[in-house]
Design an enzyme around this catalytic site. Structure first.
Site, PDB file in Angstrom:
ATOM      1  N   ARG A  48      67.721  48.374  29.381  1.00  0.00           N
ATOM      2  CA  ARG A  48      67.338  49.720  29.841  1.00  0.00           C
ATOM      3  C   ARG A  48      65.830  49.854  30.024  1.00  0.00           C
ATOM      4  NH1 ARG A  48      71.063  54.070  26.682  1.00  0.00           N
ATOM      5  NH2 ARG A  48      73.093  53.154  27.091  1.00  0.00           N
ATOM      6  N   ASP A 156      69.380  69.423  24.854  1.00  0.00           N
ATOM      7  CA  ASP A 156      69.438  67.963  24.733  1.00  0.00           C
ATOM      8  C   ASP A 156      68.007  67.460  24.652  1.00  0.00           C
ATOM      9  OD1 ASP A 156      71.938  65.860  25.420  1.00  0.00           O
ATOM     10  OD2 ASP A 156      69.945  64.993  25.596  1.00  0.00           O
TER      11      ASP A 156
HETATM   12  C1  LIG Z   1      77.144  60.996  23.918  1.00  0.00           C
HETATM   13  S1  LIG Z   1      76.312  62.443  24.457  1.00  0.00           S
HETATM   14  C2  LIG Z   1      77.473  63.712  23.999  1.00  0.00           C
HETATM   15  C3  LIG Z   1      77.543  64.823  25.014  1.00  0.00           C
HETATM   16  C4  LIG Z   1      78.576  65.924  24.721  1.00  0.00           C
HETATM   17  N1  LIG Z   1      78.251  66.645  23.529  1.00  0.00           N
HETATM   18  C5  LIG Z   1      79.959  65.363  24.642  1.00  0.00           C
HETATM   19  O1  LIG Z   1      80.539  65.300  23.553  1.00  0.00           O
HETATM   20  O2  LIG Z   1      80.493  64.955  25.693  1.00  0.00           O
HETATM   21  C6  LIG Z   1      75.048  62.613  23.165  1.00  0.00           C
HETATM   22  C7  LIG Z   1      73.840  63.416  23.620  1.00  0.00           C
HETATM   23  O3  LIG Z   1      73.003  63.657  22.480  1.00  0.00           O
HETATM   24  C8  LIG Z   1      71.662  63.599  22.902  1.00  0.00           C
HETATM   25  N2  LIG Z   1      70.772  63.310  21.761  1.00  0.00           N
HETATM   26  C9  LIG Z   1      70.611  62.141  21.098  1.00  0.00           C
HETATM   27  N3  LIG Z   1      69.676  62.258  20.157  1.00  0.00           N
HETATM   28  C10 LIG Z   1      69.228  63.530  20.212  1.00  0.00           C
HETATM   29  C11 LIG Z   1      68.233  64.253  19.483  1.00  0.00           C
HETATM   30  N4  LIG Z   1      67.508  63.693  18.506  1.00  0.00           N
HETATM   31  N5  LIG Z   1      68.028  65.547  19.809  1.00  0.00           N
HETATM   32  C12 LIG Z   1      68.753  66.135  20.802  1.00  0.00           C
HETATM   33  N6  LIG Z   1      69.686  65.500  21.531  1.00  0.00           N
HETATM   34  C13 LIG Z   1      69.925  64.207  21.233  1.00  0.00           C
HETATM   35  C14 LIG Z   1      71.643  62.484  23.937  1.00  0.00           C
HETATM   36  O4  LIG Z   1      70.547  62.598  24.831  1.00  0.00           O
HETATM   37  C15 LIG Z   1      72.996  62.671  24.635  1.00  0.00           C
HETATM   38  O5  LIG Z   1      72.891  63.396  25.839  1.00  0.00           O
END
Ligand SMILES: C[S@@+](CC[C@H](N)C(=O)[O-])C[C@H]1O[C@@H](n2cnc3c(N)ncnc32)[C@H](O)[C@@H]1O
Length: 291
Positions: A48, A156
């Site tokens: 990435r 996010d």
């Molecule tokens: C796998 S996705 C899940 C999306 C949705 N909630 C779902 O269940 O389909 C996880 C998301 O968490 C966000 N994320 C990861 N670490 C984070 C942080 N420290 N603060 C805010 N968002 C975060 C990532 O950018 C990502 O978009």
């Protein structure tokens, strides 16, 4: 060793991430964002970040690390975090949560509320907050005697996904998988026949707003207290202590008797939190004040 015979970087061979480089980036990501970066994530990190190196025409990970950290390059730090987050999501993911919302949570809240405030925390590219909005809109449509409004806030850390969420434009192939009646009510197909995209209609979009928020911040500084919080498939990337800290901070922004939805593989087992299980992975906040 990776041969990057592509684009402007045609003859350059970039050395693999060294142990030292990998741990420097892994430590930064763990402390800044909370995401665990064990050795098993090394290949993912390398491939990435390689895209960032190509874009910046930088020839080695060592040079990239200097560029990001030594020069305190805050805009590149944001892009590096974007590159290393996992954003997998889909409309109506884990569908039993949406049934529970329709059949139990919304009827309960509608007894006492005129407006229902919902937070999709870790919302990725918007499929989750828009799915929630569709469900609440359908509930309101099916209960015309209620005087009920709603708002959904999506947050996010990744600016990439927030841009997509804000634009609310999705592949038609994805949208076509939704029931016809929902597709018709909430999406507009792009008029150009050659463009296979559909956009969420503006009426639904007007209920949804987005902002960048890092779960590692000491306070989330949200301006509202929510009736429902969805925080799904995010905590799995954090260690247990961080998970409990994040949920404790979320609790400050959840109304007493409000609902918390976690992902199906996430649990609050053995955590000291003011939550009671309604059904697996759905919790309600029990009365306890938080400072
Ligand atoms: C796998 S996705 C899940 C999306 C949705 N909630 C779902 O269940 O389909 C996880 C998301 O968490 C966000 N994320 C990861 N670490 C984070 C942080 N420290 N603060 C805010 N968002 C975060 C990532 O950018 C990502 O978009």
């Amino acid at each position: 060793m990776i041969n990057t015979q592509e684009q402007n970087h045609s003859t350059q061979i970039i050395q693999d991430l060294t142990d030292k480089e990998f741990s420097k980036i892994a430590r930064y990501i763990e402390s800044a964002v909370g995401i665990k970066m064990p050795e098993t994530k090394r290949i993912m990190m390398q491939s990435r970040l390689m895209r960032r190196l190509r874009k910046l025409k930088i020839n080695s990970f060592g040079e990239y690390i200097n560029y990001v950290f030594d020069e305190q390059n805050s805009s590149e730090l944001v892009l590096m975090i974007d590159a290393l987050t996992t954003n997998k999501t889909e409309f109506f993911r884990e569908p039993d949560h949406f049934d529970y919302l329709t059949n139990t949570v919304l009827p309960e809240l509608a007894k006492t509320k005129n407006i229902i405030k919902i937070w999709s925390a870790g919302c990725s590219s918007g499929e989750e907050p828009y799915s929630i909005s569709i469900v609440v809109s359908e509930f309101i449509k099916n209960n015309p005697k209620l005087s009920l409004d709603f708002s959904v806030t999506g947050t996010d850390i990744s600016t990439n996904v927030l841009d997509k969420a804000h634009n609310a434009v999705y592949d038609i192939d994805v949208v076509n998988q939704l029931p016809y009646q929902l597709k018709k009510a909430y999406f507009l197909k792009c008029k150009n026949e050659n463009v296979n995209l559909a956009r969420i209609k503006s009426d639904l979009r007007s209920h949804v707003s987005f902002k960048r928020l890092n779960f590692m911040d000491s306070d989330f500084c949200m301006s509202e207290i929510f009736d429902i919080i969805f925080c799904r498939n995010v905590l799995i990337y954090f260690d247990k202590v961080t998970q409990e800290n994040v949920i404790s901070k979320l609790m400050k922004y959840l109304q007493p008797n409000g609902y918390l939805f976690l992902g199906h593989s996430e649990t609050i087992f053995s955590m000291d939190l003011p939550l009671r299980t309604c059904v697996p992975t759905v919790y309600t906040k029990v009365n306890k004040t938080y400072d």
